[in-house]
Design an enzyme around this catalytic site. Structure first.
Site, short mmCIF file in Angstrom:
data_model
loop_
_atom_site.label_atom_id
_atom_site.label_comp_id
_atom_site.label_asym_id
_atom_site.label_seq_id
_atom_site.Cartn_x
_atom_site.Cartn_y
_atom_site.Cartn_z
N SER A 18 2.33 -13.09 8.23
CA SER A 18 2.49 -13.11 6.78
C SER A 18 3.55 -12.09 6.42
O SER A 18 3.81 -11.16 7.19
CB SER A 18 1.16 -12.82 6.09
OG SER A 18 0.55 -11.66 6.63
N GLU A 20 5.48 -9.68 3.24
CA GLU A 20 5.46 -9.12 1.89
C GLU A 20 6.90 -9.02 1.35
O GLU A 20 7.80 -8.58 2.06
CB GLU A 20 4.83 -7.72 1.89
CG GLU A 20 4.77 -7.10 0.50
CD GLU A 20 4.36 -5.64 0.51
OE1 GLU A 20 3.16 -5.37 0.70
OE2 GLU A 20 5.25 -4.77 0.31
N ASP A 112 -1.33 3.30 -8.02
CA ASP A 112 -1.14 4.76 -8.01
C ASP A 112 -1.38 5.33 -9.40
O ASP A 112 -1.22 4.63 -10.40
CB ASP A 112 0.28 5.09 -7.55
CG ASP A 112 0.45 4.87 -6.05
OD1 ASP A 112 -0.52 5.14 -5.31
OD2 ASP A 112 1.54 4.43 -5.64
N PHE A 222 8.76 7.81 2.44
CA PHE A 222 7.69 6.97 1.89
C PHE A 222 6.38 7.25 2.63
O PHE A 222 5.31 7.34 2.03
CB PHE A 222 8.10 5.49 1.99
CG PHE A 222 7.18 4.59 1.22
CD1 PHE A 222 7.00 4.76 -0.14
CD2 PHE A 222 6.49 3.58 1.87
CE1 PHE A 222 6.13 3.94 -0.85
CE2 PHE A 222 5.62 2.75 1.16
CZ PHE A 222 5.44 2.94 -0.20
N HIS A 272 1.16 -8.68 9.66
CA HIS A 272 1.70 -8.73 8.30
C HIS A 272 2.94 -7.84 8.24
O HIS A 272 2.86 -6.64 8.53
CB HIS A 272 0.64 -8.22 7.30
CG HIS A 272 1.09 -8.28 5.88
ND1 HIS A 272 1.11 -9.44 5.14
CD2 HIS A 272 1.55 -7.31 5.05
CE1 HIS A 272 1.54 -9.19 3.91
NE2 HIS A 272 1.83 -7.90 3.84
P1 FAD Z 1 -8.34 1.84 -3.27
O1 FAD Z 1 -9.04 1.12 -2.22
O2 FAD Z 1 -8.66 1.50 -4.66
O3 FAD Z 1 -8.59 3.38 -3.03
C1 FAD Z 1 -7.99 4.39 -3.82
C2 FAD Z 1 -8.82 5.66 -3.67
O4 FAD Z 1 -10.06 5.52 -4.37
C3 FAD Z 1 -9.19 5.98 -2.24
O5 FAD Z 1 -9.17 7.36 -2.07
C4 FAD Z 1 -10.59 5.40 -2.08
O6 FAD Z 1 -11.33 6.05 -1.08
C5 FAD Z 1 -11.15 5.64 -3.48
N1 FAD Z 1 -12.13 4.62 -3.87
C6 FAD Z 1 -11.93 3.28 -3.88
N2 FAD Z 1 -13.02 2.67 -4.35
C7 FAD Z 1 -13.91 3.61 -4.63
C8 FAD Z 1 -15.22 3.60 -5.15
N3 FAD Z 1 -15.83 2.46 -5.49
N4 FAD Z 1 -15.86 4.80 -5.33
C9 FAD Z 1 -15.25 5.96 -5.02
N5 FAD Z 1 -13.99 6.03 -4.51
C10 FAD Z 1 -13.35 4.87 -4.33
N6 FAD Z 1 0.86 -0.36 -5.21
C11 FAD Z 1 1.43 -0.97 -6.27
O7 FAD Z 1 1.62 -0.34 -7.34
N7 FAD Z 1 1.81 -2.29 -6.22
C12 FAD Z 1 1.61 -3.04 -5.11
O8 FAD Z 1 1.96 -4.21 -5.10
C13 FAD Z 1 0.99 -2.43 -3.96
N8 FAD Z 1 0.74 -3.13 -2.84
C14 FAD Z 1 0.09 -2.55 -1.78
C15 FAD Z 1 -0.21 -3.30 -0.65
C16 FAD Z 1 -0.86 -2.73 0.43
C17 FAD Z 1 -1.20 -3.58 1.63
C18 FAD Z 1 -1.17 -1.34 0.42
C19 FAD Z 1 -1.83 -0.70 1.61
C20 FAD Z 1 -0.88 -0.58 -0.70
C21 FAD Z 1 -0.26 -1.17 -1.83
N9 FAD Z 1 0.02 -0.44 -2.98
C22 FAD Z 1 0.63 -1.05 -4.06
C23 FAD Z 1 -0.29 1.00 -3.05
C24 FAD Z 1 -1.66 1.28 -3.74
O9 FAD Z 1 -1.64 0.81 -5.07
C25 FAD Z 1 -1.92 2.77 -3.73
O10 FAD Z 1 -2.10 3.24 -2.43
C26 FAD Z 1 -3.03 3.27 -4.64
O11 FAD Z 1 -2.99 4.69 -4.69
C27 FAD Z 1 -4.44 2.90 -4.21
O12 FAD Z 1 -4.79 1.63 -4.54
P2 FAD Z 1 -5.63 0.76 -3.46
O13 FAD Z 1 -6.19 -0.43 -4.10
O14 FAD Z 1 -4.78 0.59 -2.27
O15 FAD Z 1 -6.78 1.79 -3.01
#
Ligand code: FAD
Length: 303
Positions: A18, A20, A112, A222, A272
């Site tokens: 896949s 991105e 973020d 990054f 990926h």
């Molecule tokens: P999450 O899984 O939401 O985690 C974020 C933090 O919160 C972690 O420390 C986690 O431990 C904590 N956490 C999560 N859920 C809970 C809970 N229920 N209770 C307590 N703590 C919790 N960013 C963009 O802006 N646009 C994109 O298109 C984008 N694509 C991405 C694709 C991939 C494959 C990856 C790995 C990252 C991508 N990101 C993107 C970056 C991402 O948005 C950031 O890393 C962001 O800081 C965290 O979002 P997340 O959904 O990855 O993390």
């Protein structure tokens, strides 16, 4: 990571791939994106995904890119979506618009902090607070495939890797069907993470996110921000090549091929690629592991 230039023992089994992409900002970037999309489409990826700019800054462009993929290609695109600075109603509207456009796969992310990396994440008062809430929200709107992120070296904000894996479990329990990892260069990190994830009872596919190093300095910067480690051996390989694009590209292909062959040798069935909207390196690496277009597609691509 075990280094090996020999052909993979598993090369007879074609891994699922896949890709991105990110939504283009200018007409020139748009042309480059579609050139890459069309070239990589010939490799028949399982799906492709299109990122969502920080704070939803690319909302329209992501939507337009994904919609065009649905309308003009045979690809199955996934739209990235974050919860940053948006109410639930606004996010739900975006999800619904994807469903209406025929998109059936969302990469659900928290995003973020609006104040930038290193600042505390403050959810929108009427928004989805955690990714698991967003996953549950998407589930209520339509029968989407839902992919989430995973962090072999833990998310920078997480107190520990175990806490981060607990968060992944919450996303899976809410309905996530697949995860893609943050990029990494040491495959041992990925396999150790996988062991911990499986021990935690998480059974969804965890796709390794692979970044071909188009520009070492940029990638290292990054990586620092996202908490991914950059091994010294990697820096050594690119040292002195700052102004030598041609050699840098050959080294990048070799480094990435080593990583991918090792992943496959160790049983990985899905790959990926973070393409950065460039086809060449990814195409070459796929070729090395036996992923080639069908002969008819080669003829069409060459026209
Ligand atoms: P999450 O899984 O939401 O985690 C974020 C933090 O919160 C972690 O420390 C986690 O431990 C904590 N956490 C999560 N859920 C809970 C809970 N229920 N209770 C307590 N703590 C919790 N960013 C963009 O802006 N646009 C994109 O298109 C984008 N694509 C991405 C694709 C991939 C494959 C990856 C790995 C990252 C991508 N990101 C993107 C970056 C991402 O948005 C950031 O890393 C962001 O800081 C965290 O979002 P997340 O959904 O990855 O993390």
């Amino acid at each position: 990571m075990a280094l090996s230039y020999r052909p993979s023992r598993h090369s007879a089994r074609r891994p699922a791939i896949s890709f991105e992409f990110f939504p283009p900002k200018t007409a020139e970037m748009e042309a480059a994106l579609w050139e890459a999309v069309h070239r990589l489409e010939t490799l028949k990826p399982n799906f492709v995904s299109v990122t969502y700019g920080a704070g939803g800054s690319t909302r329209e462009r992501t939507h337009a890119t994904v919609k065009r993929m649905v309308e003009e290609t045979g690809l199955r695109p996934a739209a990235h979506l974050t919860c940053v600075s948006a109410s639930k109603a606004e996010v739900n509207e975006v999800i619904q618009s994807y469903w209406d456009a025929g998109v059936r796969h969302i990469v659900a992310l928290r995003g973020d902090p609006a104040g930038g990396l290193g600042t505390a994440y403050v959810p929108h008062p009427d928004g989805y607070h955690q990714t698991s809430d967003l996953v549950a929200g998407i589930r209520q709107i339509g029968d989407f495939e839902i992919t989430v992120s995973a962090y072999p070296e833990k998310h920078p904000e997480a107190a520990s890797l175990d806490a981060d894996i607990d968060a992944l479990k919450m996303k899976v329990d809410a309905g996530a069907t697949r995860a893609i990892t943050q990029f990494f260069f040491d495959n041992d990190l990925y396999f150790r993470f996988l062991d911990k994830v499986r021990a935690r009872g998480i059974t969804i596919p965890i796709l390794p996110g692979i970044v071909p190093v188009q520009n070492f300095k940029q990638t290292a910067n990054f990586a620092r921000k996202t908490g991914a480690s950059v091994p010294e051996w990697l820096a050594d390989r690119f040292e002195g090549l700052e102004d030598d694009v041609a050699t840098r590209r050959l080294v990048a292909a070799a480094v990435c091929a080593e990583q991918v062959l090792d992943l496959i040798d160790r049983g990985c069935t899905d790959l990926h690629f973070y393409t950065m909207n460039k086809a060449d390196l990814v195409y070459a690496i796929c070729h090395l592991v036996g992923i080639k277009p069908a002969p008819a597609a080669v003829a069409v691509a060459a026209e």
